[in-house]
Write a protein that holds these residues in place. Structure first.
Motif, mmCIF file in Angstrom:
data_model
loop_
_atom_site.group_PDB
_atom_site.id
_atom_site.type_symbol
_atom_site.label_atom_id
_atom_site.label_comp_id
_atom_site.label_asym_id
_atom_site.label_seq_id
_atom_site.Cartn_x
_atom_site.Cartn_y
_atom_site.Cartn_z
ATOM 1 N N GLY B 349 41.005 36.431 40.497
ATOM 2 C CA GLY B 349 39.834 35.777 41.047
ATOM 3 C C GLY B 349 38.883 36.699 41.783
ATOM 4 N N THR B 350 39.260 37.937 41.975
ATOM 5 C CA THR B 350 38.380 38.881 42.664
ATOM 6 C C THR B 350 38.429 40.225 41.930
ATOM 7 O OG1 THR B 350 40.129 39.751 44.041
ATOM 8 C CG2 THR B 350 38.898 37.884 44.935
ATOM 9 N N VAL B 351 37.484 41.116 42.299
ATOM 10 C CA VAL B 351 37.478 42.456 41.711
ATOM 11 C C VAL B 351 38.800 43.150 42.026
ATOM 12 C CG1 VAL B 351 36.419 44.736 41.831
ATOM 13 C CG2 VAL B 351 34.971 42.715 41.766
ATOM 14 N N ALA B 352 39.244 43.025 43.292
ATOM 15 C CA ALA B 352 40.472 43.703 43.708
ATOM 16 C C ALA B 352 41.652 43.275 42.847
ATOM 17 C CB ALA B 352 40.753 43.422 45.175
ATOM 18 N N LEU B 353 41.731 41.980 42.559
ATOM 19 C CA LEU B 353 42.847 41.501 41.747
ATOM 20 C C LEU B 353 42.716 41.960 40.289
ATOM 21 C CD1 LEU B 353 43.254 37.937 43.239
ATOM 22 C CD2 LEU B 353 44.908 39.821 43.363
ATOM 23 N N GLY B 354 41.476 42.004 39.817
ATOM 24 C CA GLY B 354 41.237 42.495 38.457
ATOM 25 C C GLY B 354 41.725 43.915 38.303
ATOM 26 N N VAL B 355 41.439 44.738 39.307
ATOM 27 C CA VAL B 355 41.868 46.143 39.259
ATOM 28 C C VAL B 355 43.383 46.221 39.398
ATOM 29 C CG1 VAL B 355 41.818 48.334 40.504
ATOM 30 C CG2 VAL B 355 39.694 47.081 40.125
ATOM 31 N N MET B 356 43.917 45.460 40.352
ATOM 32 C CA MET B 356 45.347 45.516 40.644
ATOM 33 C C MET B 356 46.172 45.169 39.413
ATOM 34 S SD MET B 356 47.333 43.391 43.558
ATOM 35 C CE MET B 356 49.080 43.086 43.474
ATOM 36 N N HIS B 357 45.785 44.111 38.700
ATOM 37 C CA HIS B 357 46.574 43.704 37.546
ATOM 38 C C HIS B 357 46.056 44.299 36.252
ATOM 39 C CE1 HIS B 357 48.902 41.101 40.025
ATOM 40 N NE2 HIS B 357 47.809 40.504 40.497
ATOM 41 N N SER B 358 44.985 45.111 36.374
ATOM 42 C CA SER B 358 44.418 45.787 35.208
ATOM 43 C C SER B 358 44.151 44.803 34.076
ATOM 44 C CB SER B 358 45.382 46.894 34.744
ATOM 45 O OG SER B 358 44.709 47.744 33.855
ATOM 46 N N CYS B 359 43.454 43.747 34.408
ATOM 47 C CA CYS B 359 43.252 42.667 33.434
ATOM 48 C C CYS B 359 42.186 43.049 32.411
ATOM 49 C CB CYS B 359 42.828 41.399 34.185
ATOM 50 S SG CYS B 359 42.361 40.067 33.081
ATOM 51 N N ASN B 360 42.562 43.097 31.143
ATOM 52 C CA ASN B 360 41.620 43.494 30.093
ATOM 53 C C ASN B 360 40.439 42.535 29.967
ATOM 54 O OD1 ASN B 360 43.060 45.745 29.545
ATOM 55 N ND2 ASN B 360 44.115 44.914 27.761
ATOM 56 N N PRO B 361 40.662 41.215 29.852
ATOM 57 C CA PRO B 361 39.511 40.299 29.721
ATOM 58 C C PRO B 361 38.576 40.394 30.914
ATOM 59 C CG PRO B 361 41.546 39.207 29.163
ATOM 60 C CD PRO B 361 41.943 40.516 29.729
ATOM 61 N N TYR B 362 39.120 40.651 32.082
ATOM 62 C CA TYR B 362 38.270 40.768 33.262
ATOM 63 C C TYR B 362 37.199 41.840 33.031
ATOM 64 C CZ TYR B 362 36.991 40.795 38.205
ATOM 65 O OH TYR B 362 36.308 40.683 39.381
ATOM 66 N N PHE B 363 37.630 42.986 32.554
ATOM 67 C CA PHE B 363 36.671 44.087 32.417
ATOM 68 C C PHE B 363 35.841 43.981 31.151
ATOM 69 C CE2 PHE B 363 39.507 45.463 35.677
ATOM 70 C CZ PHE B 363 38.605 45.917 36.618
ATOM 71 N N TYR B 364 36.375 43.220 30.173
ATOM 72 C CA TYR B 364 35.547 42.880 29.022
ATOM 73 C C TYR B 364 34.318 42.130 29.510
ATOM 74 C CZ TYR B 364 34.014 40.211 24.956
ATOM 75 O OH TYR B 364 33.254 39.636 23.983
ATOM 76 N N ASN B 365 34.524 41.170 30.398
ATOM 77 C CA ASN B 365 33.415 40.373 30.932
ATOM 78 C C ASN B 365 32.492 41.185 31.831
ATOM 79 O OD1 ASN B 365 33.702 37.664 29.852
ATOM 80 N ND2 ASN B 365 35.723 37.712 30.840
ATOM 81 N N VAL B 366 33.096 42.076 32.641
ATOM 82 C CA VAL B 366 32.269 42.932 33.510
ATOM 83 C C VAL B 366 31.332 43.789 32.661
ATOM 84 C CG1 VAL B 366 32.300 44.880 35.128
ATOM 85 C CG2 VAL B 366 33.958 43.012 35.396
ATOM 86 N N PHE B 367 31.895 44.412 31.660
ATOM 87 C CA PHE B 367 31.113 45.307 30.805
ATOM 88 C C PHE B 367 30.024 44.515 30.078
ATOM 89 C CE2 PHE B 367 31.031 48.136 26.861
ATOM 90 C CZ PHE B 367 30.201 49.062 27.451
ATOM 91 N N ARG B 368 30.387 43.317 29.609
ATOM 92 C CA ARG B 368 29.425 42.463 28.918
ATOM 93 C C ARG B 368 28.221 42.173 29.818
ATOM 94 N NH1 ARG B 368 29.217 38.411 24.803
ATOM 95 N NH2 ARG B 368 27.950 36.668 25.573
ATOM 96 N N ARG B 369 28.523 41.919 31.089
ATOM 97 C CA ARG B 369 27.410 41.647 32.014
ATOM 98 C C ARG B 369 26.577 42.881 32.287
ATOM 99 N NH1 ARG B 369 29.008 37.544 36.819
ATOM 100 N NH2 ARG B 369 29.748 35.816 35.519
ATOM 101 N N ILE B 370 27.252 44.039 32.384
ATOM 102 C CA ILE B 370 26.501 45.283 32.619
ATOM 103 C C ILE B 370 25.549 45.531 31.455
ATOM 104 C CG2 ILE B 370 26.686 47.803 32.821
ATOM 105 C CD1 ILE B 370 29.410 47.381 34.150
ATOM 106 N N ILE B 371 26.042 45.288 30.239
ATOM 107 C CA ILE B 371 25.228 45.564 29.053
ATOM 108 C C ILE B 371 24.097 44.534 28.905
ATOM 109 C CG2 ILE B 371 25.269 45.615 26.514
ATOM 110 C CD1 ILE B 371 26.489 48.083 27.779
ATOM 111 N N TYR B 372 24.449 43.244 29.019
ATOM 112 C CA TYR B 372 23.451 42.214 28.716
ATOM 113 C C TYR B 372 22.591 41.821 29.905
ATOM 114 C CZ TYR B 372 25.201 41.350 24.017
ATOM 115 O OH TYR B 372 25.534 41.483 22.726
ATOM 116 N N LYS B 373 23.094 41.988 31.103
ATOM 117 C CA LYS B 373 22.332 41.597 32.296
ATOM 118 C C LYS B 373 21.759 40.191 32.137
ATOM 119 C CE LYS B 373 21.621 45.757 34.582
ATOM 120 N NZ LYS B 373 20.981 46.789 33.766
ATOM 121 N N ASN B 374 22.526 39.243 31.571
ATOM 122 C CA ASN B 374 22.110 37.862 31.342
ATOM 123 C C ASN B 374 20.913 37.751 30.408
ATOM 124 O OD1 ASN B 374 24.128 36.892 32.997
ATOM 125 N ND2 ASN B 374 22.824 37.128 34.823
ATOM 126 N N ASN B 375 20.618 38.784 29.672
ATOM 127 C CA ASN B 375 19.482 38.747 28.768
ATOM 128 C C ASN B 375 20.043 38.731 27.358
ATOM 129 O OD1 ASN B 375 17.283 39.260 27.177
ATOM 130 N ND2 ASN B 375 17.031 41.385 27.863
#
Lengths: 427, 631
Positions: B349-375
């Motif tokens: 539920g948080t960035v810290a937990l995403g990093v701690m558990h190294s969740c792949n879908p979490y960072f898939y979504n982060v990267f998607r947002r960085i690339i698309y910026k909601n556009n």
């Protein structure tokens, strides 16, 4: 003035032949300096300095053709603009210069690095000539006419000093020659020479002895002076001069220890006593004297030099190129080089004197003075008569900027000289 | 009037010219003290080779120094060896060696001394010196040999060897001559000009038979050799050797950096070799063996090997996401609608937990947002713009370019940008769905261990780094290369690092690296598992500690060792503990890591399965032969 005459018409062939001779001898000696017997260095390999110099010579030839094609009036008309352009580059180099060998004075144009300081001599020469071409300017009578000249020289000198190229700046002393010819009172250069002599004497002998000697000489002068002169202030003038000279003697000490940078002080001390620092600065002087001295009367022969091979003489293809000449071609070879230079400079003075316009004459003297100064300092340092100041030997030393700037400097004068029959006298 | 001044001027020119001519005449013709040639029969020029500079570690211990050695020279026409058998025995050579060495010497010159045996140690010299008196025509010449305090750092330091023919030909200013020594790799190569010193020359007098008769002219024309400059490195020799022992029988790298300065504390390239074997007179034999070794011990892995960073890259993704404002520290993502798989772990539920558990879908979504910026009106264009923007931000972390470390052949790695994908797919013919594997550090990313250690240092510093460097002081004045004093900013603000660091602490305390946590030290770390075409995944771990005041940032890469938590993390944490406390508490873990042989899992390029165990165990030639046969 026919349209079809060749661009080489009326060009002074004596100067051109000496120029070509210098380039060829220089190039051969650069090759000898970089030659490595174990790998059989090639003269035309662009990876070594000899090959690169050949490239510079080729491009210099193109530049010369351009200079001869351009109308001779261009240089006079645009002299201040050329000056401004060079100043612009000197300022630029302070901010955007590339660092080569610890000196931030190079500008990169693609693969070529140029040193704007080399071109400042040309710019100053043109600017001074243009300024003095006004017949109303007189160096004999009016002190205020000197101010613009001082300005013309001081601006680039300061900029060059900021980029730490003291050697190139000292060359500006050569403008004293042209100013003397144009009317500067003779005592000014005389004072300069006396100051330099005093400086050296001060470093060699004990200060109090020199002071005593000056007092004795002043006494003798006053004693031998005609009574009339003595009464008309000759007495006080002599005493004043003596006091000033003693002041200088003690001032030099202060100057040496507090004003000069450590390496500059070292270079002057080494001139007087090379053994004072045989591993550091003295190294250059000792090694260079060994190289030249070992050449003997006829030299060791082309590519047979052992001292200039490898690294015993530093910067052997640039500032110390004369060592190679001295070692491999002996007294005969080095004598020929000295005679070539004196011939070239004297010929330039003769050419300058036959000009009808003052612009051309002043410019001619500038060219002669600059080449002479380089010759005097560069060869002087290799034979231990001058301190080690890193300035190139014109037409001999390896390096594109220096070869280009000297070629441009010289051939602009030859172009102006070639047009002399068509120029009107302007005093 | 003024025209007449031309005579004064020409007169002055002529005067100087004449003075110079006279001076030249004096130097070249009258004064014979410089004409060495005329007396060359009795005067000999001897070149003095200076000692190479020494290298120190951060505690002032010597890493490299010079040992004086002795070359044995023979002058064939004077050589008298009556009992060849004993002579060979003393020197530890075969009769056939003796004959061929003598023949070679005679072929060179009957009257001049030539090399017979090179680099005899001081002990050998002492033991055979007395015996050699019985044989005339032999003499010893002093020379020196690079010696290494510890059998470590081989690739970082590099080696020194005789200059090659190509190097001789390619030098711009002719400094080197045949049989000169020159730094060939590593620090020895980069700092060659500082280390080599300045050659000296001596002029000595000798009689017809070459016997020394003292200096010529009292040494007036001699120039002394000046020893090379010493180098001061940030290497901690004790930690370095400890790291070496942990990396035994593994293929991979360890890079440890002091975050505040960028100094390299330790740099292991495994497998390695003892640098002393390339400084002996058996150089060619040993070098050939190293070059043939299939595991390539001469390949400096920390700066030359490239890997996919795997999950360690998620740290950078999180940082960029936070800095761009596309996520907040409280952003949460689930596994829903995601093409990348994941393992079973609590909700992130948080960035810290995403990093701690190294969740792949979490960072898939982060990267998607960085690339698309909601556009997402035109996903092709948005991907192109987004990727280049992402590329620029990542570049500031030193990725995809050379960092500028003082080691040769640093590999740039690969950080794809728009152009890169345009070449494969064509402009605007690709979008996020083609590049999403970058989100978890897979795909076309390539990175060196050095760069990953630098990333750890950046996180430790909360946003900046100094170019990593081995040497931080040159010469007695400890001159510093100014490039290593420049602070490089990443543009990510310090507060954005906190959630990421919290996640890294979590990863060590209770996440993917929990099995190697160290009691008493707060370590922030992140495991990575790098997929590759050959064999098992590479095990990666980056970390820094202590979190409160970071003193060490580290990256460990172990090839084909599986998950990051299994091999790389324990090794990294043991090294951290050793560096910070000088001791190790978890002895069981230490022993297990030292003993584990992961080399047997490595599949080399062109191979289908690991090599049989003992292909590389051949012993190098080290001991000097004469000692074996000492009488």
């Amino acid at each position: 003035m026919s349209e079809t005459k060749p661009i080489t018409k009326n060009v002074d062939w004596v100067v051109v032949l000496i120029y070509i001779a210098c380039l060829m001898i220089g190039w051969i000696n650069i090759y000898a300096a970089v030659y490595n017997p174990e790998v059989n260095t090639s003269m035309f390999d662009f990876n070594n300095n000899a090959g690169k110099q050949l490239m510079w010579i080729g491009t210099a030839a193109l530049l010369i053709i351009c200079i001869l094609v351009i109308d001779y009036k261009f240089y006079e008309t645009f002299s201040f603009i050329i000056y401004a352009v060079v100043i612009f580059f000197l300022v630029m180099v302070l901010f955007a210069g590339s660092n080569i060998n610890g000196s931030r004075s190079w500008i990169k144009f693609g693969p070529v690095s140029l040193q704007p300081a080399e071109f400042s001599k040309l710019a100053i020469s043109l600017a001074i000539s243009k300024y003095l071409s006004d017949p109303a300017i007189s160096l004999t009578r009016k002190l205020k006419d000197y101010y613009p000249i001082m300005g013309i020289i001081a601006v680039p000198a300061l900029l060059i000093l900021l980029s730490n190229e003291t050697g190139s700046m000292l060359v500006f002393a050569s403008f004293a020659i042209v100013l003397y010819r144009e009317g500067m009172p003779g005592f000014i250069p005389a004072i300069g020479i006396v100051m330099a002599a005093l400086l050296i004497i001060t470093l060699l002998f004990i200060k109090w002895y020199i002071a005593a000697a000056i007092i004795v000489i002043a006494g003798l002068v006053i004693w031998l002076m005609p009574v009339m002169t003595r009464r008309r202030g000759g007495l006080w003038a002599t005493i004043l001069i003596a006091v000033v000279m003693i002041g200088i003697v003690f001032g030099v000490d202060f100057f040496m220890n507090n004003v000069l940078q450590k390496h500059q002080r070292g270079r002057i001390m080494v001139l007087l006593d090379p053994d004072s620092d045989p591993r550091g600065i003295g190294w250059n002087v000792i090694q260079s004297k060994i190289a030249i001295g070992s050449g003997g009367f006829t030299g060791k022969g082309f590519l047979q030099g052992t001292q200039t091979k490898f690294d015993f003489v530093p910067e052997q293809s640039t500032d110390f190129i004369f060592c190679t000449v001295g070692e491999e071609h002996g007294f005969i070879g080095s004598g020929v080089v000295v005679v070539l230079f004196i011939a070239l400079i004297s010929r330039l003075v003769v050419l300058a004197e036959r000009q009808r316009s003052r612009f051309a004459r002043v410019y001619g003297y500038c060219v002669a003075g600059i080449i002479f100064f380089h010759f005097m300092v560069n060869i002087g340092m290799t034979i231990g008569l001058m301190p080690v100041i890193g300035i190139p030997l014109p037409f001999f030393s390896y390096g594109g900027s220096s070869l280009w700037s000297f070629s441009i400097l010289l051939f602009i004068f030859l172009k102006i000289d070639a047009q002399r029959p068509f120029t009107l006298s302007r005093g | 009037m003024l025209e007449n001044r031309r005579f004064v001027i020409i007169g002055f020119f002529a005067l100087i010219g004449l003075t110079y001519l006279l001076r030249l005449f004096y130097l070249q013709v009258l004064d014979d003290s410089y004409s060495i040639e005329s007396s060359s029969n009795s005067i000999k020029r001897v070149t003095e080779i200076p000692f190479r500079g020494q290298i120190y570690d951060r505690t002032g211990k010597l890493i490299v120094y010079n040992t004086p050695v002795y070359d044995l020279l023979v002058t064939p026409y004077k050589a008298r060896v009556d009992d060849t058998l004993r002579f060979c025995q003393v020197l530890g050579i075969e009769r056939s060696d003796f004959d061929s060495l003598m023949a070679a010497a005679s072929a060179y010159s009957r009257v001049k001394p030539s090399l017979f045996l090179r680099q005899l140690s001081k002990e050998d010299f002492a033991s055979i010196q007395d015996i050699m008196v019985d044989y005339s025509g032999f003499e010893f010449a002093k020379s020196s040999l690079r010696t290494y305090t510890a059998p470590t750092l081989a690739n970082t330091l590099g080696y020194v060897s005789e200059i090659t023919k190509t190097q001789l030909e390619k030098q711009e200013e002719p400094y080197y001559r045949q049989s000169d020594y020159i730094g060939q790799s590593g620090i020895e190569k980069i700092y060659e000009n500082e280390l080599r010193g300045k050659r000296g020359t001596k002029f000595v007098m000798q009689n017809v038979s070459g016997v020394y008769k003292g200096p010529w002219k009292g040494g007036e024309l001699d120039t002394m050799a000046v020893a090379g400059e010493n180098l001061y490195s940030g290497i901690d020799l004790e930690v370095q050797q400890y790291a070496d022992s942990l990396m035994m029988n593994k293929v991979g790298s360890v890079v440890a950096i002091e975050p505040k300065t960028g100094q390299i504390i330790s740099m292991v390239s495994a497998p390695t070799y003892d640098p002393n074997i390339l400084a002996s007179r058996y150089f060619s034999k040993n070098y050939a063996a190293l070059a043939r070794n299939p595991y390539k011990p001469l390949f400096n892995r920390p700066v030359m090997a490239s890997y996919r960073p795997g999950s360690t890259f998620k740290l950078i993704q999180a940082l960029i996401g936070l800095q761009e404002g596309v996520i907040t520290p409280g952003s949460g993502f689930t596994h829903a609608n995601c093409p990348v798989g994941c393992h079973n772990h609590p909700a992130t539920g948080t960035v810290a937990l995403g990093v701690m558990h190294s969740c792949n879908p979490y960072f898939y979504n982060v990267f998607r947002r960085i690339i698309y910026k909601n556009n997402i009106k035109n996903t092709f264009k948005a991907s192109a713009v987004g990727l280049d923007n992402w590329h620029d931000q990542i570049s500031k972390f030193g990725i995809g370019q050379r960092l500028g470390i003082d080691l040769p052949s640093e590999y740039k790695g690969n950080l794809p940008n728009k152009k890169y994908y345009d070449r494969f797919y064509g402009e605007y013919r690709w979008k996020f769905s083609n590049i999403y594997s970058l989100s978890i550090g897979e795909g076309e990313l390539l990175i060196t261990p050095l760069k990953m250690a630098n990333v750890a240092a950046i996180i430790a510093n909360r946003g900046y780094f100094y170019t990593p460097h081995v040497i931080h002081g040159i010469g007695d004045k400890k001159k510093v290369n100014p490039e290593y004093l420049v602070r490089h900013e990443t543009g990510v603000e310090p507060h954005n690092f906190e959630p990421v660091i919290e996640g890294m602490i979590g990863a060590v305390e209770g996440g993917t690296a929990r099995r190697s946590r160290v009691e008493g030290i707060t370590i922030a770390g992140k495991t990575g598992t790098s997929q590759n075409k050959r064999g098992d995944d590479h095990s990666i771990f980056i970390a820094f500690a202590p979190v409160e005041d970071p003193k060490i940032a580290i990256a460990v890469f172990v090839e084909n060792a599986g998950a990051g938590g299994s091999a790389a993390a324990p090794i990294a944490n043991l090294i951290i503990e050793k560096y910070l406390t000088r001791k190790v508490t978890n002895k069981a873990l230490e022993e297990r890591m030292m003993k584990s042989d992961l080399m047997s899992k490595v599949i080399l390029p062109g191979q289908k399965k690991p090599l049989p165990a003992d292909t590389t165990k051949k012993k190098p030639v080290t001991e000097t032969k004469p000692s074996a046969a000492r009488p």
